[in-house]
Design an enzyme around this catalytic site. Structure first.
Site, PDB file in Angstrom:
ATOM      1  N   ASP B  95       0.797  -1.167  -0.241  1.00  0.00           N
ATOM      2  CA  ASP B  95      -0.067  -0.118  -0.060  1.00  0.00           C
ATOM      3  C   ASP B  95       0.924   1.129   0.003  1.00  0.00           C
ATOM      4  O   ASP B  95       2.181   1.017  -0.018  1.00  0.00           O
ATOM      5  CB  ASP B  95      -1.023  -0.149   1.106  1.00  0.00           C
ATOM      6  N   ASP B 283      -7.898  -7.393   0.410  1.00  0.00           N
ATOM      7  CA  ASP B 283      -7.070  -7.491   1.529  1.00  0.00           C
ATOM      8  C   ASP B 283      -8.035  -7.203   2.527  1.00  0.00           C
ATOM      9  O   ASP B 283      -8.867  -6.335   2.716  1.00  0.00           O
ATOM     10  CB  ASP B 283      -5.823  -6.775   1.161  1.00  0.00           C
ATOM     11  N   CYS B 321     -13.467 -28.444   7.904  1.00  0.00           N
ATOM     12  CA  CYS B 321     -12.197 -27.845   7.269  1.00  0.00           C
ATOM     13  C   CYS B 321     -11.055 -28.788   7.271  1.00  0.00           C
ATOM     14  O   CYS B 321     -10.878 -29.888   7.955  1.00  0.00           O
ATOM     15  CB  CYS B 321     -11.718 -26.729   8.236  1.00  0.00           C
ATOM     16  N   CYS B 323      -7.503 -28.009   6.978  1.00  0.00           N
ATOM     17  CA  CYS B 323      -6.371 -27.449   7.512  1.00  0.00           C
ATOM     18  C   CYS B 323      -5.693 -28.178   8.692  1.00  0.00           C
ATOM     19  O   CYS B 323      -6.295 -29.081   9.377  1.00  0.00           O
ATOM     20  CB  CYS B 323      -6.522 -26.037   7.828  1.00  0.00           C
ATOM     21  N   CYS B 326      -7.295 -28.236  12.121  1.00  0.00           N
ATOM     22  CA  CYS B 326      -8.486 -28.936  12.228  1.00  0.00           C
ATOM     23  C   CYS B 326      -8.177 -30.334  11.991  1.00  0.00           C
ATOM     24  O   CYS B 326      -9.040 -31.110  12.678  1.00  0.00           O
ATOM     25  CB  CYS B 326      -9.397 -28.639  11.223  1.00  0.00           C
ATOM     26  N   HIS B 352      -5.726 -21.162  10.635  1.00  0.00           N
ATOM     27  CA  HIS B 352      -7.200 -21.680  10.106  1.00  0.00           C
ATOM     28  C   HIS B 352      -7.938 -20.621   9.457  1.00  0.00           C
ATOM     29  O   HIS B 352      -8.452 -20.950   8.505  1.00  0.00           O
ATOM     30  CB  HIS B 352      -7.868 -22.101  11.745  1.00  0.00           C
TER      31      HIS B 352
END
Lengths: 387, 387
Positions: B95, B283, B321, B323, B326, B352
């Site tokens: 930015d 974002d 999930c 991931c 998890c 997560h």
């Protein structure tokens, strides 16, 4: 109790008391001599369990005091024990909680019954007896649990040290009795989970740096009989040589075929010196706590990596290190992470320091097996002296 | 300047303005629509770069304001640019620093020249001009840099919003001129490192929720001509529908064949709604900041995982999930980590939440390519309404 713990010595050094062994547990085999990272409250600060596996950590230490207060041993028991609770499939050793209670300045006192203390969190009153230390640890269900002992600070009078030895002896007997009588009930009440394997129990030899008291304490412990023995009460303020001498003496007094654990020691050189005196297991907060304070171990000595001198240093923490941190990140970047207070700072420094410790132990084990431990130790001493 | 950035649209939804594309950069191809995790000061808080790779993050956002203050853009330039400094081989967008400067309550003010502000760290005085924003970002050498803009908070008078649009237009011209005239010198002085690839530059459309001002701003930006365009000044206090409407209007005013970036937005549903209106890049600090505050995203809504209700909950954060968090850790364990202030708490929750966001974007891209985006969006709206 019938613990799965079995210790096997596979190589001995001819010039020192060093030995390489295999400590078989229900959660895998631990190659000794071994350094056990400290996972205080069910987490090695800054590490994921995946990181610990990548480091090939074979055994972790958990702190009974912290886990007893939060989340509570009954909650961990209901989750199936500490391995399941924290999702750690390899071996765990828990301390008795006594050392941390003793360290609560002004919050604890010793009685014949045990430690009376107040929680550092909310001031609530608790009593930690030898039996309670067994009860809590059986609920955590580590692979190895420790008896409650009284660790006397240094310096202390002969009377104080003697009192600690005898108090520890009486507690050891009570702790062993509690442990043995818990066997029948151990498998009941795991909240639907399969009961974990039964833990082994280690005795702890006290006696400060007094040879006669060390002897008395070791004889008392071996007479009771445990699956392994710890050398306690060292690295509490005495000179390095006194630590080494007391560890050496104590190791000689302990059964040759059982594991020996030197509690709370030390620097990488301390570990090598301990191995030379017949020690098989070590733990210390130094690699992890130092890391969070930006102090990292390297082959060229310790670096305080948050120093401005590293602000533009594109080299890794240790150019001879093979860890993922040293393969990827620069000193300048890690220095920046410390300067800005990023969580990643502690994570990277902790991983590197643990890698350094575990790599040192790996080299020690290889040296013992190759019959080259004496020259390895000489090299470590020389490198240390040169720093 | 000759940036490597090239945008290719590979699928369009027939019922909405959604499109799936490939944003080719010198640091790999980014599949759009994409969510860009925020790596404020050269680190996504709590994550290692290895974690980000495991998440398959294709583009990160860096904050110019923070990097300018610490470690300083000249230091990063001397290290070869931000990719090298933080060891991140994939794409980066930075930015301009303007938004953060504006957020420094009482520490900043707008002049024709730029932002005058005082550092939140030491109170030192700085001026951030359009030219300076270019200079700093060229030293960071991301793949995409942003012009300096003035983001007007909501609510604001028509005059204030108009003033912001016109200020931004004048700064855009100056920023583009500075960017173009820096091309000749860009490759010199990288401290022995190979010069990084030249960044692209995005313009930013302001105008609040006022259609005429959005139109004026978009026309001004496209007249100057940038490699891509952002929709700024939204998600600053206005109602959701107003955000969506302004994003939709603005997207329609921007070139069809160039990437569009909706700044600072938002929840998973906001992302899907933005995609439906023709947005390609997003974002937001929400997944990472919420994670550190124990708020985790799941298919059943947000959980405040430090709540005592999860103390004995052996389920993963989200049973649907995939991931690593998890697959391995329980709610009870993560709740304990938050309760005890362990660093691992933030790390597991952040991984997560980012997985949840990136997985949502993956599903959105798949739905667009499969011609099923309308029904996917309906499903998300219905699930959201039911929570």
């Amino acid at each position: 109790m019938a613990s799965a713990l079995r210790f096997e010595i596979v190589a001995r050094d001819s010039g020192t008391a060093a030995r390489a062994g295999l400590l078989h547990t229900a959660h895998g085999t631990v190659e000794t001599p071994v350094f056990m990272p400290v996972g205080t409250a069910g987490s090695v600060k800054g590490m994921t369990q995946e990181h610990l596996e990548e480091l090939d950590v074979q055994i972790l230490l958990g702190n009974t005091y912290h886990l007893y207060l939060r989340p509570g041993h009954q909650l961990i028991r209901a989750a199936g024990g500490l391995h399941r609770f924290m999702s750690w499939p390899r071996a765990i050793l828990t301390d008795s909680g006594g050392f941390q209670v003793m360290s609560l300045k002004g919050l604890g006192r010793v009685t014949e019954e045990g430690f009376e203390f107040r929680s550092h969190l909310d001031g609530s009153a608790h009593t930690l007896t030898p039996e309670k230390a067994v009860e809590i640890q059986l609920a955590l269900a580590p692979d190895i649990m420790m008896i409650l002992d009284e660790c006397v600070p240094y310096p202390a009078s002969h009377e104080q040290v003697q009192r600690g030895v005898r108090q520890t002896a009486r507690w050891a007997r009570r702790g062993r009795d509690a442990y043995l009588s818990a066997a029948a009930d151990f498998e009941a009440g795991w909240n639907g989970h399969a009961p974990p394997p039964q833990p082994a129990q280690y005795g702890i030899v006290q006696g400060g740096i007094d040879a006669a008291l060390r002897r008395e304490s070791a004889e008392g412990m071996t007479e009771i009989g445990f699956e392994g023995y710890a050398v306690g009460g060292l690295s509490v303020g005495e000179a390095k040589n006194a630590t080494y001498d007391a560890a050496e003496l104590t190791a000689q007094l302990l059964p040759e075929d059982q594991p020996r654990y030197l509690m709370g020691v030390g620097t990488p050189l301390d570990l090598a010196e301990g191995v030379a005196r017949g020690i098989d297991q070590f733990d210390c907060v130094m690699p992890t706590r130092n890391a969070r304070n930006a102090s990292v171990f390297t082959r060229e000595g310790r670096l305080v990596i948050k120093s401005a001198r590293y602000a533009r240093d594109e080299a890794p923490l240790d150019s001879a290190c093979g860890c993922f941190v040293c393969r990827r990140y620069s000193r300048a970047y890690i220095r920046h992470l410390f300067a800005t207070g990023e969580m990643l700072a502690g994570t990277l420094a902790t991983f590197h320091n643990l890698y350094f410790y575990l790599d040192t132990m790996r080299k020690i084990r290889q040296a013992i097996r190759a019959g080259e431990f004496c020259s390895f130790l000489s090299g470590m001493r020389a490198a240390h002296a040169a720093l």
